[in-house]
Design an enzyme around this catalytic site. Structure first.
Site, PDB file in Angstrom:
ATOM      1  N   TYR A 155      67.751  28.305 102.262  1.00  0.00           N
ATOM      2  CA  TYR A 155      67.565  27.275 101.453  1.00  0.00           C
ATOM      3  C   TYR A 155      68.793  27.716 100.605  1.00  0.00           C
ATOM      4  O   TYR A 155      69.415  26.567  99.911  1.00  0.00           O
ATOM      5  CB  TYR A 155      66.261  27.573 100.781  1.00  0.00           C
ATOM      6  N   VAL A 156      68.891  28.593  99.786  1.00  0.00           N
ATOM      7  CA  VAL A 156      70.069  28.864  98.913  1.00  0.00           C
ATOM      8  C   VAL A 156      71.251  28.554  99.206  1.00  0.00           C
ATOM      9  O   VAL A 156      72.090  27.752  98.703  1.00  0.00           O
ATOM     10  CB  VAL A 156      69.740  30.095  98.036  1.00  0.00           C
ATOM     11  N   LYS A 171      71.526  28.276 113.623  1.00  0.00           N
ATOM     12  CA  LYS A 171      71.905  27.700 112.258  1.00  0.00           C
ATOM     13  C   LYS A 171      73.263  27.245 112.197  1.00  0.00           C
ATOM     14  O   LYS A 171      73.631  26.217 111.804  1.00  0.00           O
ATOM     15  CB  LYS A 171      71.425  28.718 110.839  1.00  0.00           C
ATOM     16  N   GLU A 214      62.947  24.503  95.573  1.00  0.00           N
ATOM     17  CA  GLU A 214      62.821  23.780  96.969  1.00  0.00           C
ATOM     18  C   GLU A 214      62.225  22.219  97.003  1.00  0.00           C
ATOM     19  O   GLU A 214      61.219  22.060  96.234  1.00  0.00           O
ATOM     20  CB  GLU A 214      62.229  24.615  98.070  1.00  0.00           C
ATOM     21  N   CYS A 231      42.461  34.405  64.151  1.00  0.00           N
ATOM     22  CA  CYS A 231      42.046  33.288  65.069  1.00  0.00           C
ATOM     23  C   CYS A 231      42.258  33.982  66.622  1.00  0.00           C
ATOM     24  O   CYS A 231      41.246  33.614  67.459  1.00  0.00           O
ATOM     25  CB  CYS A 231      42.901  32.244  64.921  1.00  0.00           C
ATOM     26  N   LYS A 259      39.546  36.430  68.147  1.00  0.00           N
ATOM     27  CA  LYS A 259      38.352  35.633  68.067  1.00  0.00           C
ATOM     28  C   LYS A 259      37.945  34.681  69.103  1.00  0.00           C
ATOM     29  O   LYS A 259      36.903  34.517  69.906  1.00  0.00           O
ATOM     30  CB  LYS A 259      38.087  35.324  66.602  1.00  0.00           C
TER      31      LYS A 259
HETATM   32  P1  NAD Z   1      66.397  32.321 103.618  1.00  0.00           P
HETATM   33  O1  NAD Z   1      65.230  33.360 104.108  1.00  0.00           O
HETATM   34  O2  NAD Z   1      65.577  30.924 103.826  1.00  0.00           O
HETATM   35  O3  NAD Z   1      67.840  32.612 103.759  1.00  0.00           O
HETATM   36  C1  NAD Z   1      68.466  33.807 104.050  1.00  0.00           C
HETATM   37  C2  NAD Z   1      69.588  33.681 105.120  1.00  0.00           C
HETATM   38  O4  NAD Z   1      70.222  34.916 105.416  1.00  0.00           O
HETATM   39  C3  NAD Z   1      69.021  33.477 106.861  1.00  0.00           C
HETATM   40  O5  NAD Z   1      69.378  32.461 107.131  1.00  0.00           O
HETATM   41  C4  NAD Z   1      69.331  34.958 107.328  1.00  0.00           C
HETATM   42  O6  NAD Z   1      69.478  34.529 108.773  1.00  0.00           O
HETATM   43  C5  NAD Z   1      70.481  35.063 106.571  1.00  0.00           C
HETATM   44  N1  NAD Z   1      71.056  36.555 106.731  1.00  0.00           N
HETATM   45  C6  NAD Z   1      70.057  37.751 106.677  1.00  0.00           C
HETATM   46  N2  NAD Z   1      70.998  38.782 106.664  1.00  0.00           N
HETATM   47  C7  NAD Z   1      72.323  38.436 106.992  1.00  0.00           C
HETATM   48  C8  NAD Z   1      73.418  39.024 107.026  1.00  0.00           C
HETATM   49  N3  NAD Z   1      73.475  40.414 107.023  1.00  0.00           N
HETATM   50  N4  NAD Z   1      74.747  38.105 106.973  1.00  0.00           N
HETATM   51  C9  NAD Z   1      74.537  36.816 107.056  1.00  0.00           C
HETATM   52  N5  NAD Z   1      73.388  36.279 106.957  1.00  0.00           N
HETATM   53  C10 NAD Z   1      72.357  37.191 106.884  1.00  0.00           C
HETATM   54  O7  NAD Z   1      66.260  32.715 101.919  1.00  0.00           O
HETATM   55  P2  NAD Z   1      66.387  31.925 100.765  1.00  0.00           P
HETATM   56  O8  NAD Z   1      65.112  31.028 100.659  1.00  0.00           O
HETATM   57  O9  NAD Z   1      67.794  30.869 100.978  1.00  0.00           O
HETATM   58  O10 NAD Z   1      66.676  32.740  99.540  1.00  0.00           O
HETATM   59  C11 NAD Z   1      67.800  33.672  99.610  1.00  0.00           C
HETATM   60  C12 NAD Z   1      67.729  34.546  98.180  1.00  0.00           C
HETATM   61  O11 NAD Z   1      67.828  33.538  97.135  1.00  0.00           O
HETATM   62  C13 NAD Z   1      66.480  35.357  98.146  1.00  0.00           C
HETATM   63  O12 NAD Z   1      66.893  36.547  97.384  1.00  0.00           O
HETATM   64  C14 NAD Z   1      65.493  34.429  97.351  1.00  0.00           C
HETATM   65  O13 NAD Z   1      64.751  35.388  96.468  1.00  0.00           O
HETATM   66  C15 NAD Z   1      66.639  33.921  96.267  1.00  0.00           C
HETATM   67  N6  NAD Z   1      66.182  32.488  95.594  1.00  0.00           N
HETATM   68  C16 NAD Z   1      65.599  31.739  96.568  1.00  0.00           C
HETATM   69  C17 NAD Z   1      65.235  30.359  95.981  1.00  0.00           C
HETATM   70  C18 NAD Z   1      64.539  29.253  96.792  1.00  0.00           C
HETATM   71  O14 NAD Z   1      64.086  28.329  96.323  1.00  0.00           O
HETATM   72  N7  NAD Z   1      64.325  29.405  98.055  1.00  0.00           N
HETATM   73  C19 NAD Z   1      65.526  30.045  94.699  1.00  0.00           C
HETATM   74  C20 NAD Z   1      66.182  30.908  93.895  1.00  0.00           C
HETATM   75  C21 NAD Z   1      66.654  32.244  94.594  1.00  0.00           C
END
Ligand code: NAD
Length: 439
Positions: free
Chosen positions: A10-11, A35, A162, A269, A272
């Site tokens: 996603y990110v 992907k 998301e 306040c 209480k």
């Molecule tokens: P996700 O699970 O959707 O995507 C992670 C991707 O990393 C996967 O496609 C996976 O195949 C890939 N990956 C794993 N190991 C790898 C490697 N060694 N080399 C290359 N690719 C590899 O995760 P996400 O939701 O995108 O979140 C990613 C990070 O961002 C997390 O730490 C999450 O906490 C943080 N985050 C997420 C959001 C959100 O809205 N989803 C928002 C802010 C922060």
């Protein structure tokens, strides 16, 4: 700029597509070949408003390409964004950082024969201290190059939600970069200066903690609204009408008020009315565990202050402030009264300076309260702030009374211990040993 995005979830997918749209040359990296195949075909690996069109556009323009080899991607670029997943570990909830650490090794190998300055920006949410600790160590070891000289390391918390990721990417609340490298800060400012928000550079660990603090705060707000909703529903009150009005107060409710680390809450306040609300919920069999935990957490904060005092071992304690709010003489449920009571109970010799509290003129509930808790208060109160600073082992700053604070600055000595509950300005200039209650 030439940019690698490691992890196309996603990110990563949103970041890569938006960076490519903004004119950068982006290489997306993922272990998941399905992907990568989708992206190569101009299709997004995630479902998200606007991402399909954007992905098709940037791939067709040749701005976003993909490979599975992180090391090669890093070699060909100047900035790498780490966006791999950090899921919860089963059992203890700790974050599983296997992917982040693995990717750091791959980046390090890529940096080994990289002839330019490279900036590694971690966007994955990581355990506190990871960037300046484990990641710096892995990158320096695997690359044989020096952090902040040959390459730089940053943490950039990601505030995408998301469902509205692209809009959030373009309108973040702020851009925060945690780094020790001025050069990296300047490069990222150049990259993000078009965004309509403040750009802030801070310590890496502060930026890491910010991400957790923001998500915890969102969770607290949701739970709060739901617990108020449950009580309101049980009482046939329109919960939306209540919370709509709660949100309308932007002076005390949705505001910076009450959001600074400090001492426990108290007064006539909050405790209480909170107790009364808990009673209402109990009588209606409504469970509100978060609201129900507040008084206990507050009590722990008072006990923590007492523990700091007792751990020092000194017997003579000078206390600045006693009323629940500086500038008033209201002692009812003052956490400083609770602290004084604990210390007196432990046999310590206590002197208190609070010029707003005059035992002779206290009356009504206020007088009854203090008579019950510290009946010999008059004997402990000192009219001169110097009397709580001189000849004491420990000084507890419970209120920022200006004359007492400047007195502590000039009179407190190296063998005294200052415990700060109120947030003294420029505490680092004190001669005495200093301990903040939660800073
Ligand atoms: P996700 O699970 O959707 O995507 C992670 C991707 O990393 C996967 O496609 C996976 O195949 C890939 N990956 C794993 N190991 C790898 C490697 N060694 N080399 C290359 N690719 C590899 O995760 P996400 O939701 O995108 O979140 C990613 C990070 O961002 C997390 O730490 C999450 O906490 C943080 N985050 C997420 C959001 C959100 O809205 N989803 C928002 C802010 C922060």
């Amino acid at each position: 700029m030439r940019i690698s995005v490691l992890g196309m979830g996603y990110v990563g997918a949103v970041s890569a597509a938006c960076l490519a749209r903004d004119g950068h040359d982006v290489i997306g990296v993922d272990l998941d070949l399905d992907k990568l195949r989708l992206i190569e075909e101009g299709r997004a690996p995630i479902v998200e408003d606007g991402i399909q069109c954007l992905m098709a556009e940037v791939v067709a323009a040749g701005r976003l390409t993909v490979i599975a080899d992180a090391t090669r991607a890093v070699r060909a670029t100047d900035v790498s964004f780490v966006c791999v997943g950090t899921p919860s570990m089963r059992g203890n909830g700790e974050q599983d950082q296997t992917a982040v650490l693995r990717v750091a090794e791959q980046i390090g190998v890529g940096l080994r024969d990289h002839d330019r300055f490279h900036v590694v920006v971690v966007r994955s949410t990581v355990r506190l201290g990871t960037v300046d600790g484990q990641l710096r160590e892995i990158l320096e070891r695997t690359s044989g190059r020096r952090c902040d000289v040959d390459f730089a390391l940053c943490f950039q918390p990601e505030f995408l939600r998301e469902g509205s990721s692209i809009r959030d990417y373009d309108n973040p609340p702020f851009t925060v970069i945690g780094t020790r490298s001025e050069r990296a800060g300047a490069m990222l400012l150049e990259m993000f200066k078009h965004l309509p928000c403040e750009f802030i550079v801070t310590e890496p660990a502060t930026a890491e903690a910010l991400k957790y603090a923001c998500n915890a705060f969102h969770a607290v707000k949701i739970t709060f609204a739901n617990e108020i909703g449950r009580i309101a529903q049980a009482m046939n009150i329109d919960s939306h009408a209540v919370m709509d009005l709660v949100r309308r107060d932007t002076r005390l409710n949705i505001s910076p008020a009450y959001l600074r680390p400090g001492f426990a809450f108290g007064g006539s306040c909050l405790p209480k009315d909170l107790r009364a609300l808990l009673h209402i919920a109990k009588t209606r069999d409504v469970e509100i565990p978060m609201l129900g935990s507040l008084l206990g957490s507050n009590r722990l904060h008072v006990e923590r202050a007492a523990e700091f005092v007792l751990a020092h071992g000194g017997r003579r304690v000078g206390m600045v402030g006693l009323s629940f709010k500086a500038g008033t003489d209201d002692l009812r449920e003052s956490p400083l009264v609770a602290l004084a009571e604990i210390l007196i109970g432990k046999g310590l010799e206590l002197r208190i300076y609070d010029p707003h509290v005059n035992v002779a003129v206290l009356m009504g509930a206020n007088k009854r309260y203090i008579d019950k808790h510290i009946p010999h208060l008059a004997a402990l109160l000192k009219a001169d702030y110097r009397d709580v600073i001189r000849d004491t082992d420990i000084i507890v700053v419970g209120a920022l009374l200006p004359e007492a604070v400047s007195g502590i600055r000039s009179l407190a000595t190296v063998d005294q211990y200052v415990i700060d509950l109120a947030g003294m300005p420029e505490a680092q200039d004190l001669q005495s040993e200093y301990q903040g209650i939660c800073w």
